[in-house]
Write a protein that holds these residues in place. Sequence first.
Motif, short mmCIF file in Angstrom:
data_model
loop_
_atom_site.label_atom_id
_atom_site.label_comp_id
_atom_site.label_asym_id
_atom_site.label_seq_id
_atom_site.Cartn_x
_atom_site.Cartn_y
_atom_site.Cartn_z
N UNK A 1 0.85 -1.19 0.00
CA UNK A 1 0.00 0.00 0.00
C UNK A 1 0.89 1.24 0.00
N UNK A 2 0.55 2.18 -0.82
CA UNK A 2 1.29 3.42 -0.78
C UNK A 2 0.75 4.20 0.40
N UNK A 3 1.58 4.34 1.42
CA UNK A 3 1.07 4.85 2.68
C UNK A 3 1.00 6.37 2.74
N UNK A 4 1.58 6.99 1.75
CA UNK A 4 1.60 8.44 1.84
C UNK A 4 0.24 9.03 1.59
N UNK A 5 -0.22 9.90 2.49
CA UNK A 5 -1.39 10.70 2.14
C UNK A 5 -0.97 11.60 0.98
N UNK A 6 -1.93 12.03 0.18
CA UNK A 6 -1.56 12.85 -0.97
C UNK A 6 -1.44 14.31 -0.54
N UNK A 7 -0.27 14.91 -0.73
CA UNK A 7 -0.13 16.30 -0.35
C UNK A 7 -0.97 17.21 -1.26
N UNK A 8 -1.30 18.37 -0.74
CA UNK A 8 -2.16 19.26 -1.52
C UNK A 8 -1.43 19.86 -2.71
N UNK A 9 -2.19 20.45 -3.58
CA UNK A 9 -1.64 21.02 -4.79
C UNK A 9 -1.75 22.54 -4.65
N UNK A 10 -0.73 23.27 -5.09
CA UNK A 10 -0.78 24.72 -4.94
C UNK A 10 -1.36 25.38 -6.19
N UNK A 217 -5.78 5.58 -10.19
CA UNK A 217 -4.90 4.44 -9.94
C UNK A 217 -4.58 4.29 -8.46
N UNK A 218 -4.23 5.40 -7.81
CA UNK A 218 -3.91 5.34 -6.38
C UNK A 218 -5.11 4.88 -5.56
N UNK A 219 -6.29 5.39 -5.95
CA UNK A 219 -7.50 5.01 -5.22
C UNK A 219 -7.77 3.52 -5.35
N UNK A 220 -7.66 3.02 -6.58
CA UNK A 220 -7.89 1.58 -6.80
C UNK A 220 -6.91 0.75 -5.98
N UNK A 221 -5.66 1.17 -6.02
CA UNK A 221 -4.62 0.40 -5.34
C UNK A 221 -4.84 0.39 -3.82
N UNK A 222 -5.08 1.57 -3.27
CA UNK A 222 -5.23 1.62 -1.81
C UNK A 222 -6.54 0.99 -1.35
N UNK A 223 -7.55 1.05 -2.22
CA UNK A 223 -8.81 0.38 -1.88
C UNK A 223 -8.60 -1.15 -1.85
N UNK A 224 -7.66 -1.62 -2.64
CA UNK A 224 -7.45 -3.07 -2.67
C UNK A 224 -6.95 -3.59 -1.32
N UNK A 225 -6.32 -2.69 -0.56
CA UNK A 225 -5.91 -3.03 0.81
C UNK A 225 -7.13 -3.44 1.65
N UNK A 226 -8.20 -2.70 1.47
CA UNK A 226 -9.45 -3.01 2.18
C UNK A 226 -10.01 -4.34 1.69
#
Length: 535
Positions: A1-10, A217-226
């Motif tokens: 799982x990519x554990x990093x929360x996504x930092x905001x965009x400026x 992609x990130x959402x799919x991947x991290x959801x797969x953890x669940x």
Amino acid sequence: MSDQPIPPQAERAQTTGSAVELLQQARAHERAGAMTEAVQCYQAAIDRADQDGQRGVLAEALRRLGVVHHHRDQPVLARGLCQRSFQAATEIGDVVLAAEALNALAGFDFEGGLIEAAREKFYQALELGGASPELRGRTEQNLGILANIQGGLIEALTHYQRSLEAFESAGDERGCAIAYHNLGMVSADRDLWDDADRYFRLSFEIAQRIGDIHLQGLGLLNHSEVHIARQRYDQARQNAETALGIFDQLGPKLDKADAYKVIGRVYRETGRHALAESRLRSAIDLAVSTGSILSEAEADREMALLYQSMGRNQEALRLLNAAHRLFGRLDARVDLVDVSTKVGRLEETYLAVVRDWGQSIESSDSYTFGHCERVAGYAVALAGELGLDEQQRTTIRIGAYLHDLGKVRIPHEILNKPGGLTPEEFRVIKMHPVWGLELLATVEFPWDIKPIIRWHHEKHDGSGYPDRLRGEEIPINAQIICIVDVFDALTTTRSYRPAMSRGEAFLKMEESRGWWRPDVYQAFLRSVNRVAEAA
Ligand SMILES: [Fe+2]
Ligand SMILES: [Fe+2]
């Protein structure tokens, strides 16, 4: 799982004017990765805005140039520019621009390890610029990330929820998608699977609607953890493979490594070992090629769990040691990760593998079932009685599980022989501490268990083996295992005699008390009675 929360965009809206044009050009260069041109344009924008008295544009250009210099490893320059930006914004009373400058400065503090200073500035930024929902959204998100890496999951959840509300009122869909994603991550970390499911679904829907492929992609991947946690393995694998396809197109190797890791885990959990090994191997190789310590350590740990389930304990431990070393180099600020929780989880895995290995040794000796577990229990209690610290107790526990490792090389008929041993057979038995050490020769442990394995049959009066050490030559850890090992041997049934009662064992040991350091012997008597009461 990519554990990093996504930092905001400026992102920020523009005004008009020639300094503004320069600022826009600078930003276009920056987005295109043409950093030299970007720096020149920002500098020109700053000069022009200064001449024309456009303080707002000046504040904005100063901050953006500061951030560029920060990324180019010029921290002093970066900080100076953002401080000037803060002053310029404060002079014209533009609280939002002032808050943006504080936000940037807080980010520098954070990356420089000044966590408290960062938190303070983020809160100041909120207070100043909180009326701007965009700024509130990003600042709350930063506070969430900060709480997350310090293990404050509930606090992180609150900040992410506030950032979601802010992005909703700003009508910032991408911000909402990121907030939902981060909420999904924290919920999964807290085992709130229904919530996590819902948040990941919402994040994915928005990412799809706004066409943000990477976020999908990130959402799919991290959801797969669940999905894995809920044993929906097919769903997990489908998600991770779709994510892998996306990352293949976009090219970020680190995300690909994480996708391979999830696919490997699914194969492992469903018993397809060869496939699991090949996917986890890809994950490790990709992680190594990106230089990401976190990703490599996590992939090593997953592979170690695979080897454990295949009974390849030596290889499992070698990987866990590698992961342990890598975690030691992790930097929570840079890797956006709660290191202490991760190290705790790794050490649990470590103990599980060692215990497994210890038990697999016992299985070749039908009379010693449960011996290692009991020796570990007595030994840790005795270590506590002697006032040894946490690190030493862990060393002793691991040493206890593996102390008789070398017995795997003793022929079965000698190990299980009823009645007395011939001198030649006893000579073979006495080799097991040396063989144990040989088996561990290639495994570098974070805990120094080798003295335990080699010297757990050495005796205080010099009558032990294999090196006939005496007195203080014998390390305390080895003495501890020695005494509880004898006690467990006496109180359990062996191939050559029935079990003694505890009282009989104490009498027997009293006859041989010269084998142990007097203080170890006394502490043993006190602690073993406590273990008996607890049992
Ligand atoms: Fe032994
Ligand atoms: Fe033993």
